[in-house]
Design a protein around this motif. Structure first.
Motif, PDB file in Angstrom:
ATOM      1  N   THR A  83       0.828  -1.209   0.000  1.00  0.00           N
ATOM      2  CA  THR A  83       0.000   0.000   0.000  1.00  0.00           C
ATOM      3  C   THR A  83       0.857   1.251   0.000  1.00  0.00           C
ATOM      4  O   THR A  83       0.587   2.207  -0.737  1.00  0.00           O
ATOM      5  CB  THR A  83      -0.938  -0.006   1.223  1.00  0.00           C
ATOM      6  OG1 THR A  83      -1.713  -1.193   1.198  1.00  0.00           O
ATOM      7  CG2 THR A  83      -1.843   1.195   1.216  1.00  0.00           C
ATOM      8  N   PHE A  84       1.896   1.281   0.810  1.00  0.00           N
ATOM      9  CA  PHE A  84       2.789   2.444   0.873  1.00  0.00           C
ATOM     10  C   PHE A  84       3.387   2.738  -0.493  1.00  0.00           C
ATOM     11  O   PHE A  84       3.406   3.892  -0.946  1.00  0.00           O
ATOM     12  CB  PHE A  84       3.895   2.198   1.898  1.00  0.00           C
ATOM     13  CG  PHE A  84       4.963   3.250   1.881  1.00  0.00           C
ATOM     14  CD1 PHE A  84       4.724   4.494   2.432  1.00  0.00           C
ATOM     15  CD2 PHE A  84       6.194   2.993   1.301  1.00  0.00           C
ATOM     16  CE1 PHE A  84       5.704   5.476   2.403  1.00  0.00           C
ATOM     17  CE2 PHE A  84       7.174   3.959   1.275  1.00  0.00           C
ATOM     18  CZ  PHE A  84       6.935   5.209   1.825  1.00  0.00           C
ATOM     19  N   TYR A  85       3.858   1.704  -1.172  1.00  0.00           N
ATOM     20  CA  TYR A  85       4.490   1.904  -2.473  1.00  0.00           C
ATOM     21  C   TYR A  85       3.475   2.329  -3.532  1.00  0.00           C
ATOM     22  O   TYR A  85       3.784   3.141  -4.406  1.00  0.00           O
ATOM     23  CB  TYR A  85       5.232   0.633  -2.907  1.00  0.00           C
ATOM     24  CG  TYR A  85       6.383   0.327  -1.992  1.00  0.00           C
ATOM     25  CD1 TYR A  85       7.544   1.090  -2.037  1.00  0.00           C
ATOM     26  CD2 TYR A  85       6.304  -0.705  -1.071  1.00  0.00           C
ATOM     27  CE1 TYR A  85       8.610   0.824  -1.186  1.00  0.00           C
ATOM     28  CE2 TYR A  85       7.363  -0.976  -0.217  1.00  0.00           C
ATOM     29  CZ  TYR A  85       8.510  -0.204  -0.280  1.00  0.00           C
ATOM     30  OH  TYR A  85       9.542  -0.467   0.562  1.00  0.00           O
ATOM     31  N   VAL A  87       0.737   4.118  -3.017  1.00  0.00           N
ATOM     32  CA  VAL A  87       0.445   5.538  -2.780  1.00  0.00           C
ATOM     33  C   VAL A  87       1.625   6.402  -3.203  1.00  0.00           C
ATOM     34  O   VAL A  87       1.453   7.448  -3.840  1.00  0.00           O
ATOM     35  CB  VAL A  87       0.090   5.762  -1.298  1.00  0.00           C
ATOM     36  CG1 VAL A  87      -0.004   7.237  -0.968  1.00  0.00           C
ATOM     37  CG2 VAL A  87      -1.204   5.058  -0.953  1.00  0.00           C
ATOM     38  N   LEU A  88       2.832   5.969  -2.869  1.00  0.00           N
ATOM     39  CA  LEU A  88       4.030   6.727  -3.227  1.00  0.00           C
ATOM     40  C   LEU A  88       4.154   6.877  -4.743  1.00  0.00           C
ATOM     41  O   LEU A  88       4.386   7.983  -5.255  1.00  0.00           O
ATOM     42  CB  LEU A  88       5.264   6.038  -2.656  1.00  0.00           C
ATOM     43  CG  LEU A  88       6.601   6.739  -2.926  1.00  0.00           C
ATOM     44  CD1 LEU A  88       6.665   8.030  -2.149  1.00  0.00           C
ATOM     45  CD2 LEU A  88       7.745   5.819  -2.552  1.00  0.00           C
ATOM     46  N   PHE A  89       3.981   5.790  -5.470  1.00  0.00           N
ATOM     47  CA  PHE A  89       4.119   5.855  -6.922  1.00  0.00           C
ATOM     48  C   PHE A  89       2.975   6.641  -7.570  1.00  0.00           C
ATOM     49  O   PHE A  89       3.162   7.280  -8.606  1.00  0.00           O
ATOM     50  CB  PHE A  89       4.224   4.451  -7.519  1.00  0.00           C
ATOM     51  CG  PHE A  89       5.525   3.770  -7.171  1.00  0.00           C
ATOM     52  CD1 PHE A  89       6.725   4.458  -7.212  1.00  0.00           C
ATOM     53  CD2 PHE A  89       5.542   2.448  -6.793  1.00  0.00           C
ATOM     54  CE1 PHE A  89       7.924   3.841  -6.886  1.00  0.00           C
ATOM     55  CE2 PHE A  89       6.731   1.812  -6.468  1.00  0.00           C
ATOM     56  CZ  PHE A  89       7.927   2.510  -6.517  1.00  0.00           C
ATOM     57  N   MET A  90       1.804   6.622  -6.952  1.00  0.00           N
ATOM     58  CA  MET A  90       0.717   7.444  -7.480  1.00  0.00           C
ATOM     59  C   MET A  90       1.054   8.932  -7.329  1.00  0.00           C
ATOM     60  O   MET A  90       0.818   9.729  -8.243  1.00  0.00           O
ATOM     61  CB  MET A  90      -0.591   7.120  -6.758  1.00  0.00           C
ATOM     62  CG  MET A  90      -1.210   5.810  -7.198  1.00  0.00           C
ATOM     63  SD  MET A  90      -2.707   5.388  -6.301  1.00  0.00           S
ATOM     64  CE  MET A  90      -3.762   6.745  -6.688  1.00  0.00           C
ATOM     65  N   LEU A  91       1.616   9.305  -6.192  1.00  0.00           N
ATOM     66  CA  LEU A  91       2.015  10.702  -5.994  1.00  0.00           C
ATOM     67  C   LEU A  91       3.127  11.096  -6.961  1.00  0.00           C
ATOM     68  O   LEU A  91       3.098  12.184  -7.549  1.00  0.00           O
ATOM     69  CB  LEU A  91       2.464  10.919  -4.555  1.00  0.00           C
ATOM     70  CG  LEU A  91       1.367  10.881  -3.495  1.00  0.00           C
ATOM     71  CD1 LEU A  91       1.967  10.928  -2.103  1.00  0.00           C
ATOM     72  CD2 LEU A  91       0.405  12.030  -3.701  1.00  0.00           C
ATOM     73  N   ILE A  92       4.097  10.227  -7.123  1.00  0.00           N
ATOM     74  CA  ILE A  92       5.191  10.516  -8.049  1.00  0.00           C
ATOM     75  C   ILE A  92       4.667  10.643  -9.473  1.00  0.00           C
ATOM     76  O   ILE A  92       5.037  11.554 -10.218  1.00  0.00           O
ATOM     77  CB  ILE A  92       6.282   9.430  -7.941  1.00  0.00           C
ATOM     78  CG1 ILE A  92       6.984   9.527  -6.591  1.00  0.00           C
ATOM     79  CG2 ILE A  92       7.287   9.545  -9.087  1.00  0.00           C
ATOM     80  CD1 ILE A  92       7.928   8.375  -6.293  1.00  0.00           C
TER      81      ILE A  92
END
Length: 152
Positions: A83-85, A87-92
């Motif tokens: 989940t963390f990754y 969300v992180l990749f969606m923001l990036i």
């Protein structure tokens, strides 16, 4: 329930005419409201049947007929490690798309600015050479569309 099972057995072994006469005798042990419900539900339109409305209402909003002791407390699930990754990749990715849009806007702005600067340089060179130049016509004075282009 016994009334329903006996009615099913009667359907299997008798004709429809006998069934119509036999069901009231088999269901006399049930309260009148239950007999009314079981005998009239099949004749109701689908919209008026309680089972339709029961299936439409989400489970968490339905009235629970179960006792509180039988309801099990659900243990909260742990987070998925991915989940963390995600969300992180969606923001990036979102920021990358924004950067591409900004770069395209800046490129378009630079092209317009270069065109205006080139036009001004051309007018200045003509004036320095001593040529007769109608500056207002070239720059678009008194033409609202061209004046708005200069304001942007």
């Amino acid at each position: 329930m016994a009334c329903l099972q006996s009615a099913i057995q009667l359907v299997r072994h008798t004709s429809l005419l006998r069934l119509n006469r036999s069901i009231p005798h088999a269901c006399q042990s049930l309260p009148s409201t239950v007999r009314l419900y079981t005998s009239s539900t099949s004749s109701l339109p689908r919209v008026a049947q309680p089972s339709l409305w029961h299936s439409i209402v989400p489970k968490f909003l339905r009235r629970s007929n179960e006792s509180p002791k039988s309801v099990q407390t659900t243990k909260s699930k742990e987070w998925n490690p991915a989940t963390f990754y995600i969300v992180l990749f969606m923001l990036i990715g979102s920021n990358a798309i924004q950067m591409i849009a900004l770069r395209n806007d800046f490129t378009a702005f630079s092209r317009r600015a270069d065109a205006k600067i080139g036009l001004l340089n051309d007018v200045i060179e003509r004036i320095q050479r001593g040529e007769e130049v109608d500056v207002e016509r070239i720059l678009g004075t008194n033409d609202e569309e061209k004046e708005k282009e200069w304001e942007d």
